[in-house]
Design a protein around this motif. Structure first.
Motif, PDB file in Angstrom:
ATOM      1  N   LEU A  54       0.834  -1.199   0.000  1.00 40.93           N
ATOM      2  CA  LEU A  54       0.000   0.000   0.000  1.00 40.93           C
ATOM      3  C   LEU A  54       0.871   1.253   0.000  1.00 40.93           C
ATOM      4  O   LEU A  54       0.520   2.258  -0.596  1.00 40.93           O
ATOM      5  N   PRO A  74      -0.017  -3.234  -4.567  1.00 38.71           N
ATOM      6  CA  PRO A  74      -0.655  -4.258  -3.735  1.00 38.71           C
ATOM      7  C   PRO A  74      -1.078  -5.495  -4.518  1.00 38.71           C
ATOM      8  O   PRO A  74      -0.888  -6.616  -4.053  1.00 38.71           O
ATOM      9  N   HIS A  75      -1.641  -5.296  -5.738  1.00 39.77           N
ATOM     10  CA  HIS A  75      -2.140  -6.477  -6.437  1.00 39.77           C
ATOM     11  C   HIS A  75      -1.005  -7.391  -6.894  1.00 39.77           C
ATOM     12  O   HIS A  75      -1.201  -8.596  -7.029  1.00 39.77           O
ATOM     13  N   ALA A  78      -0.136  -9.346  -3.830  1.00 35.75           N
ATOM     14  CA  ALA A  78      -1.188 -10.326  -3.564  1.00 35.75           C
ATOM     15  C   ALA A  78      -0.993 -11.529  -4.468  1.00 35.75           C
ATOM     16  O   ALA A  78      -1.135 -12.680  -4.056  1.00 35.75           O
ATOM     17  N   ARG A  84      -3.789  -9.802   3.266  1.00 34.53           N
ATOM     18  CA  ARG A  84      -3.860  -9.038   4.505  1.00 34.53           C
ATOM     19  C   ARG A  84      -5.288  -8.819   4.970  1.00 34.53           C
ATOM     20  O   ARG A  84      -6.246  -8.983   4.220  1.00 34.53           O
ATOM     21  N   PHE A  86      -7.416  -5.766   7.545  1.00 31.58           N
ATOM     22  CA  PHE A  86      -7.232  -4.357   7.893  1.00 31.58           C
ATOM     23  C   PHE A  86      -7.590  -4.096   9.349  1.00 31.58           C
ATOM     24  O   PHE A  86      -8.447  -4.766   9.926  1.00 31.58           O
ATOM     25  N   ARG A  90     -12.221  -3.667   6.410  1.00 28.64           N
ATOM     26  CA  ARG A  90     -12.571  -3.144   5.087  1.00 28.64           C
ATOM     27  C   ARG A  90     -13.109  -4.273   4.244  1.00 28.64           C
ATOM     28  O   ARG A  90     -12.438  -4.776   3.358  1.00 28.64           O
ATOM     29  N   LEU A  91     -14.329  -4.651   4.518  1.00 31.89           N
ATOM     30  CA  LEU A  91     -14.971  -5.669   3.699  1.00 31.89           C
ATOM     31  C   LEU A  91     -15.698  -4.980   2.549  1.00 31.89           C
ATOM     32  O   LEU A  91     -15.837  -3.764   2.543  1.00 31.89           O
ATOM     33  N   PHE A  92     -16.169  -5.777   1.595  1.00 36.21           N
ATOM     34  CA  PHE A  92     -17.014  -5.230   0.531  1.00 36.21           C
ATOM     35  C   PHE A  92     -18.433  -5.258   1.083  1.00 36.21           C
ATOM     36  O   PHE A  92     -19.141  -6.260   1.002  1.00 36.21           O
ATOM     37  N   ALA A 103     -14.476 -12.833  -4.257  1.00 34.52           N
ATOM     38  CA  ALA A 103     -13.667 -11.717  -4.767  1.00 34.52           C
ATOM     39  C   ALA A 103     -12.214 -11.892  -4.332  1.00 34.52           C
ATOM     40  O   ALA A 103     -11.287 -11.541  -5.060  1.00 34.52           O
ATOM     41  N   HIS A 106      -9.866 -13.709  -6.669  1.00 40.69           N
ATOM     42  CA  HIS A 106      -9.578 -13.063  -7.959  1.00 40.69           C
ATOM     43  C   HIS A 106      -8.197 -13.426  -8.526  1.00 40.69           C
ATOM     44  O   HIS A 106      -8.083 -13.795  -9.685  1.00 40.69           O
ATOM     45  N   VAL A 107      -7.152 -13.340  -7.683  1.00 42.50           N
ATOM     46  CA  VAL A 107      -5.798 -13.593  -8.216  1.00 42.50           C
ATOM     47  C   VAL A 107      -5.538 -15.030  -8.582  1.00 42.50           C
ATOM     48  O   VAL A 107      -4.599 -15.319  -9.298  1.00 42.50           O
ATOM     49  N   THR A 109      -7.794 -16.971 -10.023  1.00 42.92           N
ATOM     50  CA  THR A 109      -8.690 -17.382 -11.109  1.00 42.92           C
ATOM     51  C   THR A 109      -8.343 -16.583 -12.360  1.00 42.92           C
ATOM     52  O   THR A 109      -7.650 -15.569 -12.288  1.00 42.92           O
ATOM     53  N   ARG A 166     -11.497 -14.122   3.490  1.00 40.48           N
ATOM     54  CA  ARG A 166     -11.254 -13.468   2.204  1.00 40.48           C
ATOM     55  C   ARG A 166      -9.765 -13.450   1.892  1.00 40.48           C
ATOM     56  O   ARG A 166      -9.348 -13.694   0.757  1.00 40.48           O
ATOM     57  N   ALA A 167      -8.947 -13.189   2.924  1.00 39.94           N
ATOM     58  CA  ALA A 167      -7.493 -13.169   2.709  1.00 39.94           C
ATOM     59  C   ALA A 167      -7.003 -14.569   2.368  1.00 39.94           C
ATOM     60  O   ALA A 167      -6.170 -14.742   1.470  1.00 39.94           O
TER      61      ALA A 167
END
Lengths: 256, 366
Positions: A54, A74-75, A78, A84, A86, A90-92, A103, A106-107, A109, A166-167
């Protein structure tokens, strides 16, 4: 000793005239639980943000899993295997728990626009795998029942767990947790401890910032202490606890 | 239990399908042919709103210049499907360049998508209000370009616009004529209705597929929390550009259809007010929910026409003259409606919460 998973050396970070981090070096070994403690404003979260991309470090070397990442986004990190959570969750918020975890995948898939539009077989398989894997992870962290609840409607403890799920969905090598036990009661903290030990047992290295000294002492293999942006001590929890520099940082020393 | 629900859905879908297919005939019979034309325009607006929904509803990027992409699509076909280029390049195209609509359509979508990415690139770091200001500026730039590119080379014919654009033709049949199909007389507006309907169905299909895909989830993750999204490995730059480009391509398709249908384009069709209208359709209907957006588009496209046809006769009957101009009344009602929606249904008339229930019933089934 095998090569460390994460090796930072001489990391510095300035915000305007303020040196948030000065010459911080640390090594995190594969498979350990590494704690990062320090008084408020010591630079823990800044270091954390440098580790997760970040913030870009002003100077110093950053090696992860045998490769150098000097100014990585960051991506990219990841993708490399750093996931990580937070400090302030910091969820969606308007996605369901399940979608949050998906989500996070993502990395790992691949499906693109065309796969989605034409419903290619590979895309559908991947989507099904993702859903299954996400359900599994929700069960793993203990919030399977809430899979269709919007993240914002989950309880605080569940949100913390969802962030971890999620992480984990990104299949990380290093899981970085920023104050995972903040605001938890004793029982919840104990559950978290069990969960983190289990995550480590699955071969994931864990790095965490925490204020709960009891948790840190009972959980971590090694602990680093930051004060005014410098690392003042590092070692096994017991060693660190009796280190005079650490006691001075937390309680103040006589000669100040 | 499941079987019953399935067949119920089928019945509902069939009823909906038949009524939509009969809509132009019903409208024609009940309200007159002019109204079929109005419904045609409503379909174009729905397509636009669905395109903007990708940018605003899914990816959460506030775009106030969306009509620019509609303009790009419209001018694409206006230039390549009319005698106009003969004015600009008399030697090269003595009769103008009369490309087939079906060749121009994908090119226009591509070009509009390119413009979308072009707008996206410099605004990647901007969010919310700041992004809105830049996109607003972009929309105006495009319109002003169209307005002024009649010199030194007369490319767009300036404020007079481009006329005599070729009609869309499907399988060699020009849609601006009345056709007989199985003894049923299909006037031009009916034909265009079915053309627009199929494109709208396509856009709905694409939106739905994207929404439930990895890409759609990544867009929504960016909308919800950009920092968390990038920490989860989502390449926010690429995905935001993709959202801009996809949304713009839909706008371009809609614009191309508009040019073919109307046969005439001029810069005044692409004013800021149009961008605001399309955005209102998305917000009023229910951001992020396809059916909400369709509802919003339909309501806001039809409302001004309903007013125009009811307010004037009503006032004349009551007062013997026109007291309030329908145009200003439209804005009054419009503003009131928006305020009411924001107060009582902040997520829109038909928010995507419906989808949640759908998902929940999925969960129980297997």
């Amino acid at each position: 000793m095998s090569e460390p998973l994460l090796a930072l050396s001489g990391i510095g970070k300035q915000f305007g005239g303020l040196a948030a981090l000065t010459d911080v070096s640390l090594h995190i070994r594969r498979g350990e639980i590494y704690g990062l403690i320090g008084p408020n404003g010591a630079g823990k979260t800044t270091l954390f943000n440098v580790v997760t991309g970040l913030y870009q470090p002003g100077c110093g070397e950053f090696h992860f899993d045998g490769r150098s990442y000097q100014t990585a986004k960051p991506h990219v990190l990841a993708q490399a295997g750093i996931a990580r959570t937070f400090q302030n969750i910091r969820l969606f918020a308007n996605l369901t728990a399940l979608e949050n975890v998906m989500a996070g995948r993502h990395v790992r898939t691949r499906a693109g626009v065309f796969g989605a539009l034409f419903g290619l077989k590979s895309t559908r398989c991947e989507e099904r795998d993702s859903t299954l894997r996400a359900r599994e992870l929700l069960r793993y962290v203990g919030i399977k029942k809430s899979s269709q609840t919007l993240a914002k409607h989950l309880s605080y403890g569940e949100q913390r767990r969802l962030e971890i799920a999620r992480a984990l969905a990104s299949e990380p090598l290093l899981l970085a947790l920023d104050e995972p036990a903040a605001g938890m009661n004793a029982t919840e903290t104990e559950d978290l401890k069990v969960l983190l030990q289990d995550i480590r047992a699955n071969g994931i290295t864990v790095m965490l910032i925490e204020h709960d000294v009891k948790l840190i002492m009972g959980l971590c293999d090694r602990v680093a202490v930051l004060d005014y942006g410098r690392k003042i001590a590092e070692g096994a929890p017991d060693e660190v606890r009796s280190n005079p520099a650490v006691i001075a940082a937390y309680l103040g020393s006589d000669d100040e | 239990m499941k079987k019953l629900k399935f067949s119920k859905q089928h019945v509902l879908f069939s009823v909906l399908f038949v009524s939509v297919m009969l809509l132009p005939f019903a409208t024609d019979a009940l309200l007159g042919r002019g109204w079929v034309r109005i419904v045609d325009f409503a379909m174009l607006y729905i397509m636009l709103a669905l395109g903007l929904n990708i940018v605003v509803g899914y990816a959460g990027l506030l775009d106030l210049g969306y009509i620019a992409f509609f303009a790009v699509g419209a001018y694409c076909y206006a230039l390549t499907g009319s005698p106009h280029l003969a004015l600009a390049f008399p030697l090269l195209f003595p009769d103008g360049l009369h490309l087939s609509f079906w060749i121009v359509l994908p090119l226009a979508a591509l070009l509009a998508g390119g413009f979308g990415a072009l707008l996206g690139a410099p605004t990647l770091r901007l969010r919310g209000d700041y992004l809105a200001i830049v996109t607003l500026g972009f929309g105006e730039i495009i319109r002003i370009f169209m307005n002024n590119l009649n010199a030194p080379i007369n490319l767009t014919n300036g404020p007079q616009g481009i006329s005599r654009i070729d009609p869309v033709s499907v399988a060699g049949v020009a849609l601006n004529t009345t056709q007989q199909v199985f003894g049923i007389e299909l006037p031009s507006v009916h034909l265009y209705f079915y053309l627009f309907l199929s494109f709208t169905a396509l856009v709905v299909f694409v939106s739905r597929r994207l929404e439930k895909s990895r890409i759609g989830r990544a867009w929504m993750a960016i909308r919800e929390d950009e920092i968390a999204a990038s920490a989860m490995g989502i390449n926010t730059r690429n995905l935001k550009l993709l959202a801009f480009a996809m949304g713009a391509a839909f706008g371009g398709v809609s614009g191309t259809l508009f040019a073919g249908f109307q046969g005439f384009v001029s810069p005044e069709s692409f004013s800021l007010m149009e961008s605001v209208m399309v955005l209102c359709m998305v917000v009023l209907g229910g951001m992020g929910n396809i059916y909400g957006v369709i509802l919003g588009g339909l309501l806001l496209a039809l409302l001004p026409e309903v007013l125009r046809h009811s307010v004037v006769p009503l006032q004349q009957a009551l007062f013997g003259r026109i007291v309030i101009d329908p145009e200003s009344l439209r804005m009054l009602l419009f503003g009131t409606a928006l305020i009411a929606v924001m107060l009582y249904r902040p997520a829109g008339l038909w928010p995507s919460g419906v989808r949640r229930r759908e998902l929940e019933s999925d969960e129980v089934a297997p």
